[in-house]
Design an enzyme around this catalytic site. Structure first.
Site, PDB file in Angstrom:
ATOM      1  N   THR A 246       7.183   3.840  -0.977  1.00 22.42           N
ATOM      2  CA  THR A 246       6.109   4.513  -1.742  1.00 22.42           C
ATOM      3  C   THR A 246       6.672   5.501  -2.763  1.00 22.42           C
ATOM      4  O   THR A 246       7.731   6.075  -2.554  1.00 22.42           O
ATOM      5  CB  THR A 246       5.151   5.310  -0.817  1.00 22.42           C
ATOM      6  OG1 THR A 246       4.690   4.477   0.214  1.00 22.42           O
ATOM      7  CG2 THR A 246       3.989   5.927  -1.557  1.00 22.42           C
TER       8      THR A 246
ATOM      9  N   ASP B 224      -1.768   4.757   3.889  1.00 24.26           N
ATOM     10  CA  ASP B 224      -2.373   5.999   3.422  1.00 24.26           C
ATOM     11  C   ASP B 224      -2.465   6.074   1.892  1.00 24.26           C
ATOM     12  O   ASP B 224      -3.300   6.805   1.358  1.00 24.26           O
ATOM     13  CB  ASP B 224      -1.576   7.198   3.930  1.00 24.26           C
ATOM     14  CG  ASP B 224      -0.113   7.144   3.483  1.00 24.26           C
ATOM     15  OD1 ASP B 224       0.435   6.033   3.368  1.00 24.26           O
ATOM     16  OD2 ASP B 224       0.478   8.216   3.261  1.00 24.26           O
TER      17      ASP B 224
ATOM     18  N   ARG C 284      -3.774  -4.994   5.695  1.00 19.98           N
ATOM     19  CA  ARG C 284      -3.504  -3.627   6.184  1.00 19.98           C
ATOM     20  C   ARG C 284      -3.446  -2.651   5.003  1.00 19.98           C
ATOM     21  O   ARG C 284      -2.766  -2.887   4.030  1.00 19.98           O
ATOM     22  CB  ARG C 284      -2.193  -3.614   6.951  1.00 19.98           C
ATOM     23  CG  ARG C 284      -1.708  -2.212   7.428  1.00 19.98           C
ATOM     24  CD  ARG C 284      -0.715  -1.590   6.457  1.00 19.98           C
ATOM     25  NE  ARG C 284      -0.102  -0.380   6.980  1.00 19.98           N
ATOM     26  CZ  ARG C 284       0.607   0.475   6.235  1.00 19.98           C
ATOM     27  NH1 ARG C 284       0.799   0.238   4.964  1.00 19.98           N
ATOM     28  NH2 ARG C 284       1.129   1.550   6.766  1.00 19.98           N
TER      29      ARG C 284
ATOM     30  N   THR D 110       4.777   9.981   1.349  1.00 17.69           N
ATOM     31  CA  THR D 110       5.474   8.705   1.478  1.00 17.69           C
ATOM     32  C   THR D 110       5.855   8.550   2.946  1.00 17.69           C
ATOM     33  O   THR D 110       5.933   9.531   3.679  1.00 17.69           O
ATOM     34  CB  THR D 110       6.754   8.662   0.618  1.00 17.69           C
ATOM     35  OG1 THR D 110       7.668   9.660   1.094  1.00 17.69           O
ATOM     36  CG2 THR D 110       6.467   8.910  -0.853  1.00 17.69           C
TER      37      THR D 110
HETATM   38  N1  GLY Z   1       2.965   5.283   2.865  1.00 22.01           N
HETATM   39  C1  GLY Z   1       2.854   3.926   2.610  1.00 22.01           C
HETATM   40  C2  GLY Z   1       2.268   3.136   3.674  1.00 22.01           C
HETATM   41  O1  GLY Z   1       2.368   3.455   4.846  1.00 22.01           O
HETATM   42  O2  GLY Z   1       1.671   2.125   3.372  1.00 22.01           O
END
Ligand code: GLY
Length: 357
Positions: free
Chosen positions: A203, A234, A231, A254
């Site tokens: 991320t 966040d 899926r 991240t």
């Molecule tokens: N922080 C990125 C994810 O878990 O998708």
């Protein structure tokens, strides 16, 4: 406390982002975003232009083009953005076939009265705005996915359908991998094996402030490697992977999104700053909440990789990770920053827990 923060606030040009050290991605992102801010451009245009560099880099396997795919071998991307001056947000989740999901999140913000589009609808929306369907898999990410599929044959094999964080920890000698994948060089095989057994979350998060006190932020990712199709982590969740109120500041994250969603991390950090905590205190408080969700059990927390970043409206900033730099080289983090008078650079972040040797 709110009055104290407001009295001290003096806006300046500054951009922060996660480190993303592959190809100097974080540093280049902040440099680009800063250039846009400095030349008077809008702060949202600035952060989107910055993260586009990383989204389009095939070597960063956690964001955009070349990102590690889901369990079906399909790359699904998530992104969100917030424009401080208009207090508007936009997000896309599990979007396919588009290298720059941050641009589509911005289109949701500017061109619709919705906040989030996901899956097929998000992909069709991108096509409508002239983004052609593209193959986002690279040879590198395809190899890693193939290797993960093979490791799933382990008799004790972990799958995404279990409540665990990691794939099987079986260790393989590089020589045996070389026999199965003779066409690839050893360094690439070692990397592919590592990401196959320790699925990364990657991320990039980027937040900008200008001299007028305007702020914007973006988070973009390919999400957890080998995830179940559909899926969402966040990153597309406003309040989770990203939150911003330019009267206070912005925050993003991240790492393992599931743990961030449980504490609404970015929103928690902004609200902490609103009530007088410094960016550093706000980030550490949020990480403390994550640890508490594991009863502070460091054995269970060992598999969690999570970072937060915060920029206050006066330009003070901080980044923090759950784990500090370890003896074995995994975990710990740095962040990128570019501000008036100094070039874009990596700086240290704080951390909550220290790995023992
Ligand atoms: N922080 C990125 C994810 O878990 O998708």
């Amino acid at each position: 406390m709110i009055q104290v923060v407001e009295a001290q606030a003096k806006a300046k040009n500054i951009v922060i982002s996660s480190g993303n050290t592959t190809d100097n991605g974080g540093v280049n992102c902040c440099a680009k975003a800063y250039e846009v801010v400095k030349s008077g451009g809008d702060t949202l245009d600035a952060v989107i232009a910055g993260v586009n560099i990383v989204e389009l880099d095939p070597n960063d396997t956690s964001v955009g083009y070349g990102g590690l795919p889901n369990e079906d071998g399909v790359v699904e991307l998530d992104a969100s953005c917030i424009h401080g001056p208009t207090r508007r947000g936009g997000a896309v989740g599990a979007i396919r076939g588009c290298k720059t999901p941050s641009k589509i999140a911005k289109l949701v913000l500017t061109e619709t009265d919705h906040m989030m589009l996901v899956g097929e609808g998000a992909s069709r929306f991108a096509r409508m705005w002239g983004y052609p369907e593209e193959d986002l898999l690279t040879e590198r990410s395809r190899l890693a996915w193939r290797m993960w599929k093979r490791e799933m044959r382990d008799p004790n094999g972990h799958t995404n359908w279990e409540s665990q964080t990691d794939a099987p920890p079986a260790s393989r000698k590089i020589g045996s991998l070389k026999k199965e994948y003779p066409e690839y060089e050893e360094g690439l095989l070692a990397w592919a094996y590592e990401v196959a057994i320790h699925p990364p979350h990657g991320t990039i998060n980027c937040i900008a402030l200008n001299e007028k006190g305007e702020m914007s932020a973006v988070t973009t990712t390919s999400g957890m490697a080998w995830k179940i199709a559909g899926r969402l982590g966040d990153s597309p969740i406003l309040g989770g992977g990203l939150f911003l109120d330019q009267d206070v500041g912005g925050a993003g994250s991240t790492g393992r999104g599931e743990e961030n969603i449980r504490v609404c991390g970015a929103h928690t950090i902004v609200e902490n700053m609103r009530h007088g905590m410094s960016p550093k205190e706000s980030v550490l408080d949020c990480l403390t909440r994550v640890a508490r969700n594991f009863d502070n059990d460091q054995k269970r927390l060992a598999a969690v990789d999570l970072q937060f970043y915060a920029l206050r409206k006066d330009g003070e900033y901080a980044g923090g990770s759950l784990w500090g730099p370890p003896p074995n080289g995994r975990g710990g983090s740095r962040m990128a920053v570019c501000s008036d008078g100094q070039p874009s650079r990596l700086v240290d972040t704080v951390f909550l827990l220290e790995r023992k040797a």
